[in-house]
Scaffold this motif. Structure first.
Motif, PDB file in Angstrom:
ATOM      1  N   VAL A  91       0.837  -1.191   0.000  1.00  0.00           N
ATOM      2  CA  VAL A  91       0.000   0.000   0.000  1.00  0.00           C
ATOM      3  C   VAL A  91       0.872   1.241   0.000  1.00  0.00           C
ATOM      4  O   VAL A  91       1.826   1.339   0.766  1.00  0.00           O
ATOM      5  N   LYS A  92       0.571   2.193  -0.891  1.00  0.00           N
ATOM      6  CA  LYS A  92       1.391   3.395  -1.021  1.00  0.00           C
ATOM      7  C   LYS A  92       0.856   4.556  -0.189  1.00  0.00           C
ATOM      8  O   LYS A  92       1.599   5.455   0.179  1.00  0.00           O
ATOM      9  N   ALA A  93      -0.444   4.564   0.030  1.00  0.00           N
ATOM     10  CA  ALA A  93      -1.033   5.659   0.800  1.00  0.00           C
ATOM     11  C   ALA A  93      -2.365   5.187   1.361  1.00  0.00           C
ATOM     12  O   ALA A  93      -2.935   4.207   0.875  1.00  0.00           O
ATOM     13  N   ILE A  94      -2.826   5.889   2.395  1.00  0.00           N
ATOM     14  CA  ILE A  94      -4.070   5.486   3.039  1.00  0.00           C
ATOM     15  C   ILE A  94      -5.079   6.621   2.960  1.00  0.00           C
ATOM     16  O   ILE A  94      -4.746   7.779   3.241  1.00  0.00           O
ATOM     17  N   LEU A  95      -6.280   6.284   2.553  1.00  0.00           N
ATOM     18  CA  LEU A  95      -7.378   7.231   2.591  1.00  0.00           C
ATOM     19  C   LEU A  95      -8.233   6.855   3.793  1.00  0.00           C
ATOM     20  O   LEU A  95      -8.836   5.777   3.836  1.00  0.00           O
ATOM     21  N   ALA A  96      -8.244   7.747   4.791  1.00  0.00           N
ATOM     22  CA  ALA A  96      -9.036   7.461   5.998  1.00  0.00           C
ATOM     23  C   ALA A  96     -10.327   8.244   5.911  1.00  0.00           C
ATOM     24  O   ALA A  96     -10.330   9.419   5.555  1.00  0.00           O
ATOM     25  N   ILE A  97     -11.429   7.592   6.219  1.00  0.00           N
ATOM     26  CA  ILE A  97     -12.707   8.284   6.182  1.00  0.00           C
ATOM     27  C   ILE A  97     -13.211   8.458   7.606  1.00  0.00           C
ATOM     28  O   ILE A  97     -13.199   7.513   8.397  1.00  0.00           O
ATOM     29  N   LEU A  98     -13.581   9.692   7.950  1.00  0.00           N
ATOM     30  CA  LEU A  98     -14.102   9.980   9.290  1.00  0.00           C
ATOM     31  C   LEU A  98     -15.518  10.517   9.172  1.00  0.00           C
ATOM     32  O   LEU A  98     -15.834  11.214   8.222  1.00  0.00           O
ATOM     33  N   ASP A  99     -16.337  10.193  10.143  1.00  0.00           N
ATOM     34  CA  ASP A  99     -17.682  10.752  10.194  1.00  0.00           C
ATOM     35  C   ASP A  99     -17.612  12.061  10.982  1.00  0.00           C
ATOM     36  O   ASP A  99     -17.271  12.074  12.160  1.00  0.00           O
ATOM     37  N   ALA A 100     -17.957  13.146  10.310  1.00  0.00           N
ATOM     38  CA  ALA A 100     -17.821  14.466  10.924  1.00  0.00           C
ATOM     39  C   ALA A 100     -18.724  14.642  12.143  1.00  0.00           C
ATOM     40  O   ALA A 100     -18.475  15.495  12.986  1.00  0.00           O
ATOM     41  N   ASN A 101     -19.762  13.820  12.255  1.00  0.00           N
ATOM     42  CA  ASN A 101     -20.702  13.969  13.363  1.00  0.00           C
ATOM     43  C   ASN A 101     -20.208  13.312  14.636  1.00  0.00           C
ATOM     44  O   ASN A 101     -20.810  13.455  15.681  1.00  0.00           O
ATOM     45  N   ASN A 102     -19.161  12.546  14.496  1.00  0.00           N
ATOM     46  CA  ASN A 102     -18.802  11.641  15.548  1.00  0.00           C
ATOM     47  C   ASN A 102     -17.280  11.615  15.603  1.00  0.00           C
ATOM     48  O   ASN A 102     -16.656  10.574  15.608  1.00  0.00           O
ATOM     49  N   ILE A 103     -16.735  12.839  15.601  1.00  0.00           N
ATOM     50  CA  ILE A 103     -15.337  12.987  15.265  1.00  0.00           C
ATOM     51  C   ILE A 103     -14.420  12.322  16.289  1.00  0.00           C
ATOM     52  O   ILE A 103     -13.402  11.747  15.952  1.00  0.00           O
ATOM     53  N   LYS A 104     -14.845  12.324  17.559  1.00  0.00           N
ATOM     54  CA  LYS A 104     -13.943  11.808  18.588  1.00  0.00           C
ATOM     55  C   LYS A 104     -13.643  10.330  18.392  1.00  0.00           C
ATOM     56  O   LYS A 104     -12.492   9.914  18.341  1.00  0.00           O
ATOM     57  N   ARG A 105     -14.709   9.538  18.302  1.00  0.00           N
ATOM     58  CA  ARG A 105     -14.456   8.107  18.180  1.00  0.00           C
ATOM     59  C   ARG A 105     -13.744   7.800  16.869  1.00  0.00           C
ATOM     60  O   ARG A 105     -12.919   6.901  16.785  1.00  0.00           O
ATOM     61  N   ASN A 106     -14.040   8.566  15.825  1.00  0.00           N
ATOM     62  CA  ASN A 106     -13.390   8.348  14.536  1.00  0.00           C
ATOM     63  C   ASN A 106     -11.913   8.702  14.553  1.00  0.00           C
ATOM     64  O   ASN A 106     -11.117   8.100  13.847  1.00  0.00           O
ATOM     65  N   LEU A 107     -11.557   9.695  15.375  1.00  0.00           N
ATOM     66  CA  LEU A 107     -10.149  10.081  15.439  1.00  0.00           C
ATOM     67  C   LEU A 107      -9.304   9.007  16.114  1.00  0.00           C
ATOM     68  O   LEU A 107      -8.089   8.961  15.943  1.00  0.00           O
TER      69      LEU A 107
END
Ligand SMILES: Nc1nc2c(ncn2[C@@H]2O[C@H](COP(=O)(O)OP(=O)(O)O)[C@@H](O)[C@H]2O)c(=O)[nH]1
Lengths: 725, 76
Positions: A91-107
């Motif tokens: 893998v050359k790079a990672i695209l991480a998707i976060l839910d903006a409504n629930n930023i803490k747990r996603n971080l």
């Protein structure tokens, strides 16, 4: 100008329910390929991502909340990202998707991803919803703090998708911005991970790989986790003592995993304080209001029953006309082909082998499509988690969770889509246990057999003053046998082959959302294709093999005999009878017929003769074939169904060679019990193989169900005969 | 000692510690059940178990047996 960079791949990672599938589809179109990672039950999804002039591949990793892995399945994501999964591009790079409504747990997950040493791009998804809820996120500030490009997206309407693409292109271009490792973790933990990694690097010769920092962290922190287990396999259990010393040396009043979690959430709080503003008192959201209904004591329960009933009804009856149409279509094709090719082995191969085999595969599509459609819809809109929430208590004692409700219920219509539905079960052991008992649920293909036998041998008496017929009661009991047996089977399976602590039911209840048609369609296409290609091949081959077994050797002497008799007979009715007797003679001379005769002693304790035994064995390609086989062997032709008067007539009057009646009530009941419990269905086994990526589970299932069916049918017959006598 | 499973619907607590085996307490903590966080019980499932809670702005379902591992301090 770059050429297509075949060696480059990106990984898409994120928490479940963040819109990951939607973003993946938006980035790759419908061009993706579905497969399985070898040796595990995880589906592998890969698509082509066009970045300016070149195409790279995007791997959609399973949704997860953390990189801590407790099973081989959970370790896949880390292995793919670290480039240590056999047969995977690095893998050359990672695209991480976060839910903006629930930023803490996603971080939380993002903070772990930042330690992998890959360039990262963050898609801050569901930005539209966040805006609506008055949540303000300063993407620029967030990006600066993280040192990673952060792009607000609303992937369901394609907003921000082009920017994501551009950012990924740049990440590939400058390959810079390697984030610092372990910046969020306490110094003493980081030092200890460094030390462990250094030690493991010195063992490179034995390990045959370089252990990455992020893996060393998982080995150190996750006591009895998957990475620890793997390392102990590689270095020997003696290493455990050394590992324990590494762990002891991190001085803290907290256990290591708590140290990690508390530190990361501390870091997250700082970031959230600086970059996120939420309205002080969140208004009651739409989700809260909908939940008030769907998880309500009375309304929620009613809604669940209605939805489950609706799904069942849909698989059971909506698909029926389609299945009949398919049946009819293959019938017409078979008729056409028969008139084109002269009778003989070739005609029989094509009509009874190939066309019927293809029919046996395609016939499952309607039920699969209907169920997959509903599941995709329910999962996309967020109801699936509620169904599991409501039903969980019923399944806990069986060692399962509420997530098994739809797979098991669907299996009452057909185990094939039911087993496919078990994908929604997050725990590997629960998923396998559910798959193992799914074929015990009485499916619609068993019904014709029940109806035939009950109609012929169970007296039509009415009970309870006319409220219940005896025949109806037996039919009901036939459906209950499977469930009753499933309970002890589950308890045993969970104590033996699938033993382990009951997996936690810590499940997110995601916000309700309007499903996206494209996601639903892409699921329908993927799952049907997977079934046709993987399971279909097996079903088709088995059908052809069974055809061959029941066709050859097809001696010419039989034909000559019957030709002579036909020449002597005049009327068409008599000729037809002769034709049917000829077919019966071929079948009894065939490999399958002889096999039946040889094993007759085995099925005799069940009250069966070789003809019944052979019909049961022959029904492996498809349960309902048992009726056609009985029709052929009893010389009334294969074109019969469970309501056929002629078939009823002959089986009622069939006898053993000594003149005793072959069928009576105990024999009929023993056959019913056998069919209720056996797994004489190649489609079920083939789908199990496809879903578990191993022949081991279908083999277990076939073995335990056949043994159970045999013993129970024998008990039924023997007991029945005592009672009758 | 008060644990999460003993809080009734609409009651809030502040998390003190998470007990239990390594695997389960790690899972709970990763999901944000960290000391100092506020957690609210939303409702119980119709059959009395599991429970729905709200933490860090999202909804989570967990069994009472798991909630019993979470030590809280009642908020008033
Ligand atoms: N409003 C909104 N809904 C979205 C967005 N992205 C996805 N969804 C919806 O969220 C639900 C879950 O999406 P899905 O891609 O299946 O999530 P996954 O579980 O992460 O793969 C679906 O109903 C999508 O339509 C978005 O950016 N905005």
């Amino acid at each position: 100008m770059h050429l297509s960079e075949a060696a480059a791949s990106f990984a898409l990672v994120g928490n479940p329910n963040t819109g990951k599938t939607t973003l993946f589809n938006a980035l790759t179109g419908l061009s993706h390929r579905v497969g399985n990672y070898p040796g595990v039950t995880v589906e592998r999804l890969e698509g082509d991502l066009k970045l300016g002039g070149r195409t790279v591949s995007l791997i959609d990793l399973p949704g997860t909340y953390s990189l801590a892995a407790r099973s081989q399945d959970e370790a896949i994501a880390v292995d793919v990202m670290l480039g240590q999964h056999a047969g995977e591009l690095s893998v050359k790079a990672i695209l991480a998707i976060l839910d903006a409504n629930n930023i803490k747990r996603n971080l939380y997950l993002l903070s772990q991803l930042m330690e992998l040493g890959h360039p990262l791009v963050v898609a801050l998804n569901m930005s539209d919803v966040a805006r609506r809820h008055g949540i303000e996120i300063d993407a620029a500030a967030l990006s600066q703090r993280l040192g990673i490009p952060v792009i607000p997206t609303s992937s369901d309407r394609g907003e921000g998708v082009d920017e994501v693409r551009r950012a990924l292109g740049e990440a590939l271009e400058n390959r810079g911005s390697h984030p610092a490792r372990g910046a969020q973790l306490p110094q003493e933990l980081v030092r200890q991970v460094d030390a462990l990694q250094a030690y493991l690097l010195s063992e490179e010769a034995t390990l045959k790989r370089k252990v990455a920092w992020a893996e060393a962290l998982r080995i150190l922190v996750d006591v009895e986790g998957e990475f620890e287990k793997r390392l102990l396999r590689e270095l020997g259990v003696a290493f455990l003592g050394r590992l324990a010393a590494f762990r002891r040396d991190v001085e803290s009043e907290r256990p290591l995993h708590a140290l990690e979690a508390v530190a990361r959430y501390g870091w997250i709080d700082e970031i959230a304080d600086a970059c996120v503003r939420r309205p002080s008192e969140m208004a009651r959201t739409k989700t809260d209001r909908i939940d008030g209904f769907f998880t309500h004591r009375v309304w929620g329960t009613l809604a669940l029953l209605l939805i489950l009933g609706g799904i069942f009804q849909a698989i059971y009856s909506w698909s029926a006309p389609l299945m009949e149409a398919i049946d009819g279509f293959f019938g017409v094709v078979a008729g056409q082909v028969s008139s084109l090719i002269p009778p003989g082995p070739l005609q029989s191969l094509i009509v009874d082998g190939v066309i019927r085999g293809a029919g046996a595969v395609v016939i499952f599509l309607p039920q699969i499509l209907v169920l997959v459609f509903f599941i995709a819809l329910l999962e996309d809109c967020g109801y699936m988690a509620r169904a599991a929430f409501l039903a969980d208590k019923l399944f806990v004692r069986l060692g399962l969770s509420g997530r098994s409700v739809i797979p098991l219920l669907s299996s009452f219509a057909c185990a094939v889509p039911g087993i496919m539905a078990a994908r929604a079960i997050d725990s590997r052991r629960n998923r396998l246990a559910t798959i193992l008992v799914a074929p015990l649920m009485s499916c619609s293909a068993r019904l014709p057999v029940y109806v035939l036998l009950i109609g012929a041998f169970v007296p039509g008496r009415s009970l309870l003053g006319g409220w219940l017929g005896l025949q109806g009661l037996v039919l009901l009991l036939a459906h209950l046998i499977g469930i009753t047996v499933a309970i002890p089977v589950l308890l045993i399976v969970k104590k033996t082959v699938l033993r382990g602590p009951n997996s936690p039911f810590v499940m997110e209840l995601p916000p309700y959302r309007v499903p996206v048609l494209r996601n639903v369609l892409s699921r329908l296409i993927d799952q049907s294709r997977a079934f046709l290609v993987n399971a279909g091949t097996v079903i088709f081959s088995v059908s052809v093999v069974i055809w061959a077994l029941s066709y050859f050797p097809h001696p010419a002497s039989i034909h000559q005999d019957f030709e002579a008799q036909r020449a002597a007979q005049g009327s068409p009715a008599e000729r037809l009878l002769l034709d049917q007797q000829e077919a019966s003679a071929y079948l009894s001379q065939s490999v399958l017929g002889r096999f039946g005769q040889v094993v007759e002693p085995v099925v005799e304790p069940l009250g069966w003769d070789w003809r019944i035994g052979m019909a049961v064995v022959g029904s492996f390609a498809a349960r309902e074939i048992v009726i056609a086989t009985l029709g052929t062997i009893f010389s009334v032709g294969s074109d019969v169904d469970e309501g056929s008067e002629t078939l009823l007539g002959v089986i009622k009057s069939a006898t053993w060679p000594d003149g005793r009646k072959l069928f009576n009530l105990p024999v009929a009941l023993s056959l019913i019990v056998f069919f209720a419990l056996c797994c004489q269905c190649v489609a079920t086994l083939a789908v199990m193989k496809r879903e578990t990526a191993s022949w081991r589970w279908p083999a277990y299932t076939f073995a335990y169900m056949t043994v159970l069916a045999y013993l129970a049918a024998m008990a039924t017959y023997q007991l029945g005969m005592r009672l009758v006598a | 000692m008060t644990t999460l499973d003993s809080l009734g619907p609409s009651h809030r607590g502040r998390i003190k510690t998470v007990h239990g085996s390594h695997a389960i307490s790690q899972r709970l903590m990763e999901m944000g059940l960290i000391e100092g966080s506020t957690i609210e019980v939303i409702r119980l499932a119709p059959l009395g178990d599991p429970m729905q809670v709200s933490i860090h702005d999202y909804n989570l379902s967990l069994r009472k047996s798991e909630a019993a591992l979470v030590e809280v301090e009642r908020c008033t």
